[in-house]
Design a protein around this motif. Structure first.
Motif, PDB file in Angstrom:
ATOM      1  N   GLU A 225       0.845  -1.183   0.000  1.00 48.79           N
ATOM      2  CA  GLU A 225       0.000   0.000   0.000  1.00 48.79           C
ATOM      3  C   GLU A 225       0.887   1.242   0.000  1.00 48.79           C
ATOM      4  N   PRO A 226       0.517   2.257  -0.790  1.00 50.45           N
ATOM      5  CA  PRO A 226       1.372   3.448  -0.863  1.00 50.45           C
ATOM      6  C   PRO A 226       1.428   4.181   0.471  1.00 50.45           C
ATOM      7  N   SER A 227       2.616   4.685   0.794  1.00 54.20           N
ATOM      8  CA  SER A 227       2.814   5.407   2.049  1.00 54.20           C
ATOM      9  C   SER A 227       2.462   6.885   1.921  1.00 54.20           C
ATOM     10  N   GLY A 228       2.405   7.363   0.670  1.00 54.48           N
ATOM     11  CA  GLY A 228       2.189   8.781   0.444  1.00 54.48           C
ATOM     12  C   GLY A 228       3.468   9.588   0.476  1.00 54.48           C
ATOM     13  N   ARG A 229       4.626   8.939   0.706  1.00 51.84           N
ATOM     14  CA  ARG A 229       5.915   9.619   0.794  1.00 51.84           C
ATOM     15  C   ARG A 229       6.759   9.345  -0.445  1.00 51.84           C
ATOM     16  N   ALA A 230       7.741  10.213  -0.663  1.00 50.72           N
ATOM     17  CA  ALA A 230       8.616  10.061  -1.827  1.00 50.72           C
ATOM     18  C   ALA A 230      10.059  10.315  -1.426  1.00 50.72           C
ATOM     19  N   ALA A 231      10.965   9.591  -2.087  1.00 52.39           N
ATOM     20  CA  ALA A 231      12.388   9.689  -1.772  1.00 52.39           C
ATOM     21  C   ALA A 231      13.212   9.860  -3.036  1.00 52.39           C
ATOM     22  N   LEU A 232      14.348  10.523  -2.892  1.00 55.48           N
ATOM     23  CA  LEU A 232      15.362  10.632  -3.935  1.00 55.48           C
ATOM     24  C   LEU A 232      16.622   9.968  -3.409  1.00 55.48           C
ATOM     25  N   ILE A 233      17.110   8.967  -4.138  1.00 49.90           N
ATOM     26  CA  ILE A 233      18.274   8.199  -3.707  1.00 49.90           C
ATOM     27  C   ILE A 233      19.322   8.248  -4.805  1.00 49.90           C
ATOM     28  N   THR A 234      20.499   8.744  -4.494  1.00 49.91           N
ATOM     29  CA  THR A 234      21.545   8.845  -5.508  1.00 49.91           C
ATOM     30  C   THR A 234      22.399   7.576  -5.542  1.00 49.91           C
ATOM     31  N   GLY A 235      22.975   7.304  -6.711  1.00 43.67           N
ATOM     32  CA  GLY A 235      23.826   6.130  -6.871  1.00 43.67           C
ATOM     33  C   GLY A 235      23.094   4.845  -6.543  1.00 43.67           C
ATOM     34  N   ALA A 236      21.900   4.676  -7.108  1.00 35.89           N
ATOM     35  CA  ALA A 236      21.022   3.595  -6.652  1.00 35.89           C
ATOM     36  C   ALA A 236      20.687   2.557  -7.718  1.00 35.89           C
ATOM     37  N   SER A 237      21.478   2.476  -8.773  1.00 35.72           N
ATOM     38  CA  SER A 237      21.198   1.448  -9.780  1.00 35.72           C
ATOM     39  C   SER A 237      21.670   0.076  -9.323  1.00 35.72           C
ATOM     40  N   ARG A 238      22.547   0.044  -8.310  1.00 37.61           N
ATOM     41  CA  ARG A 238      23.050  -1.226  -7.787  1.00 37.61           C
ATOM     42  C   ARG A 238      23.602  -0.988  -6.390  1.00 37.61           C
ATOM     43  N   GLY A 239      24.082  -2.048  -5.766  1.00 35.93           N
ATOM     44  CA  GLY A 239      24.789  -1.944  -4.506  1.00 35.93           C
ATOM     45  C   GLY A 239      23.972  -1.373  -3.368  1.00 35.93           C
ATOM     46  N   ILE A 240      24.622  -0.572  -2.532  1.00 36.23           N
ATOM     47  CA  ILE A 240      23.966  -0.025  -1.341  1.00 36.23           C
ATOM     48  C   ILE A 240      22.763   0.833  -1.714  1.00 36.23           C
ATOM     49  N   GLY A 241      22.916   1.684  -2.724  1.00 35.62           N
ATOM     50  CA  GLY A 241      21.805   2.543  -3.125  1.00 35.62           C
ATOM     51  C   GLY A 241      20.584   1.750  -3.540  1.00 35.62           C
ATOM     52  N   TYR A 242      20.813   0.677  -4.299  1.00 32.45           N
ATOM     53  CA  TYR A 242      19.696  -0.172  -4.707  1.00 32.45           C
ATOM     54  C   TYR A 242      19.064  -0.838  -3.490  1.00 32.45           C
TER      55      TYR A 242
ATOM     56  N   ARG B 201       8.158  -0.598   1.678  1.00 32.03           N
ATOM     57  CA  ARG B 201       7.230  -0.065   2.685  1.00 32.03           C
ATOM     58  C   ARG B 201       6.198   0.884   2.072  1.00 32.03           C
ATOM     59  N   GLY B 202       6.261   1.065   0.735  1.00 32.95           N
ATOM     60  CA  GLY B 202       5.240   1.834   0.053  1.00 32.95           C
ATOM     61  C   GLY B 202       5.652   3.197  -0.455  1.00 32.95           C
ATOM     62  N   ASP B 203       6.915   3.577  -0.282  1.00 30.65           N
ATOM     63  CA  ASP B 203       7.368   4.876  -0.774  1.00 30.65           C
ATOM     64  C   ASP B 203       7.513   4.870  -2.289  1.00 30.65           C
ATOM     65  N   ARG B 204       7.344   6.036  -2.869  1.00 34.50           N
ATOM     66  CA  ARG B 204       7.707   6.247  -4.265  1.00 34.50           C
ATOM     67  C   ARG B 204       9.133   6.777  -4.292  1.00 34.50           C
ATOM     68  N   VAL B 205       9.890   6.375  -5.298  1.00 34.13           N
ATOM     69  CA  VAL B 205      11.325   6.623  -5.261  1.00 34.13           C
ATOM     70  C   VAL B 205      11.844   7.057  -6.626  1.00 34.13           C
ATOM     71  N   CYS B 206      12.731   8.050  -6.598  1.00 36.17           N
ATOM     72  CA  CYS B 206      13.533   8.410  -7.769  1.00 36.17           C
ATOM     73  C   CYS B 206      14.953   7.956  -7.495  1.00 36.17           C
ATOM     74  N   ILE B 207      15.523   7.165  -8.395  1.00 37.72           N
ATOM     75  CA  ILE B 207      16.904   6.721  -8.257  1.00 37.72           C
ATOM     76  C   ILE B 207      17.761   7.394  -9.312  1.00 37.72           C
ATOM     77  N   THR B 208      19.010   7.645  -8.967  1.00 37.63           N
ATOM     78  CA  THR B 208      19.930   8.231  -9.927  1.00 37.63           C
ATOM     79  C   THR B 208      21.176   7.357 -10.070  1.00 37.63           C
ATOM     80  N   GLY B 209      21.919   7.605 -11.125  1.00 40.09           N
ATOM     81  CA  GLY B 209      23.154   6.885 -11.398  1.00 40.09           C
ATOM     82  C   GLY B 209      23.686   7.343 -12.735  1.00 40.09           C
ATOM     83  N   ARG B 210      24.874   6.880 -13.071  1.00 44.41           N
ATOM     84  CA  ARG B 210      25.493   7.325 -14.316  1.00 44.41           C
ATOM     85  C   ARG B 210      25.016   6.556 -15.534  1.00 44.41           C
ATOM     86  N   GLY B 211      24.649   5.289 -15.373  1.00 44.39           N
ATOM     87  CA  GLY B 211      24.318   4.449 -16.515  1.00 44.39           C
ATOM     88  C   GLY B 211      22.835   4.298 -16.748  1.00 44.39           C
ATOM     89  N   GLU B 212      22.362   4.734 -17.902  1.00 46.97           N
ATOM     90  CA  GLU B 212      20.929   4.653 -18.202  1.00 46.97           C
ATOM     91  C   GLU B 212      20.433   3.217 -18.250  1.00 46.97           C
TER      92      GLU B 212
END
Length: 253
Positions: free
Chosen positions: A6-23, A32-43
């Protein structure tokens, strides 16, 4: 992800998240229901991560963490997609050099600080002005145990992480009471980024930890989920050490 919570209603931005710790952090917050934007160098890597995490709740923005244009775009895209950015997790980092500080190229040192420290400040400024100043939220900076003690041959990385820990305290003081700012300082976590520290000798490396194993991304994900939850509402300016008990051995031997 086959079934979304179920959606939490919250949103997060996480950098370096295509793999590893960020992922691992993204996985914990999506779970837990958050919406998330992930960033990284590789599309391509980001696209695969979005597919695994669930495109209904996750978007990605490719770019270099230290690029101010990319930082602004990441925050703008998060706001456009979700209407808010409650949580910022500064996970992107670099460690491009191995050797003594006495011989370190200062251009490399600047690159390390741009990625590991200045980018975190830039994104904190962006999220503060875009949402958190008026609505509150939390920031988590991924530091390292290398920032807590001398780290032979990765000194530039360690110094940058020490700076990130101090930045955490400075922002926690300045952004209170609206925004809580904390850091996580992991020891060796089994990721592509850290594999030079354990590859081919994992059993030997793990023997240095009282808990008998290296860290995994979900260990950090769980800690980040806690520090961006109501359960940590009275915690700010702190650095949570995730080291499998490694520092218990300090001075032993």
């Amino acid at each position: 992800m086959t079934e979304l919570p179920e959606p939490s209603g919250r949103a997060a931005l996480i950098t370096g998240a295509s793999r590893g710790i960020g992922y691992g952090i993204a996985e914990a917050l999506v779970a837990r229901g958050d919406r998330v934007c992930i960033t990284g160098r590789g599309e391509d890597a980001l696209k695969e991560a979005v597919e695994r995490l669930g495109s209904e709740r996750v978007i990605a923005v490719a770019g270099k963490a230290h690029d101010p244009v990319h930082q602004a775009e990441a925050v703008e895209r998060t706001m456009a997609a979700f209407g808010r950015v409650d949580y910022l997790v500064n996970n992107a980092g670099t460690n491009p050099v191995f050797g003594p500080l006495a011989d370190l190229d200062l251009g490399v040192a600047r690159k390390v600080f741009e990625t590991n420290v200045i980018s975190a400040l830039g994104l904190a400024q962006q999220t503060w002005h875009a949402w958190q100043k008026d609505n509150g939220g939390a920031i988590v900076n991924i530091a390292s145990v290398a920032g807590l003690a001398p780290s032979p041959f990765i000194g530039a990385y360690g110094v940058s992480k020490a700076a990130l820990i101090n930045l955490t305290q400075q922002l926690a003081h300045e952004f209170a009471p609206r925004v809580r700012v904390n850091a996580i300082a992991p020891a060796v976590v089994k990721t592509k980024f850290a594999r030079a520290l354990y590859e081919g000798r994992e059993e030997e490396a793990a023997a240095a930890y009282p808990l008998g194993r290296l860290g995994v991304p979900s260990d950090v994900g769980g800690a980040a989920a806690f520090l961006t939850s109501g359960q940590s509402d009275w915690i700010t300016g702190q650095t949570l050490v995730l080291d499998g008990g490694m520092f218990l051995n300090a001075g032993v031997g």
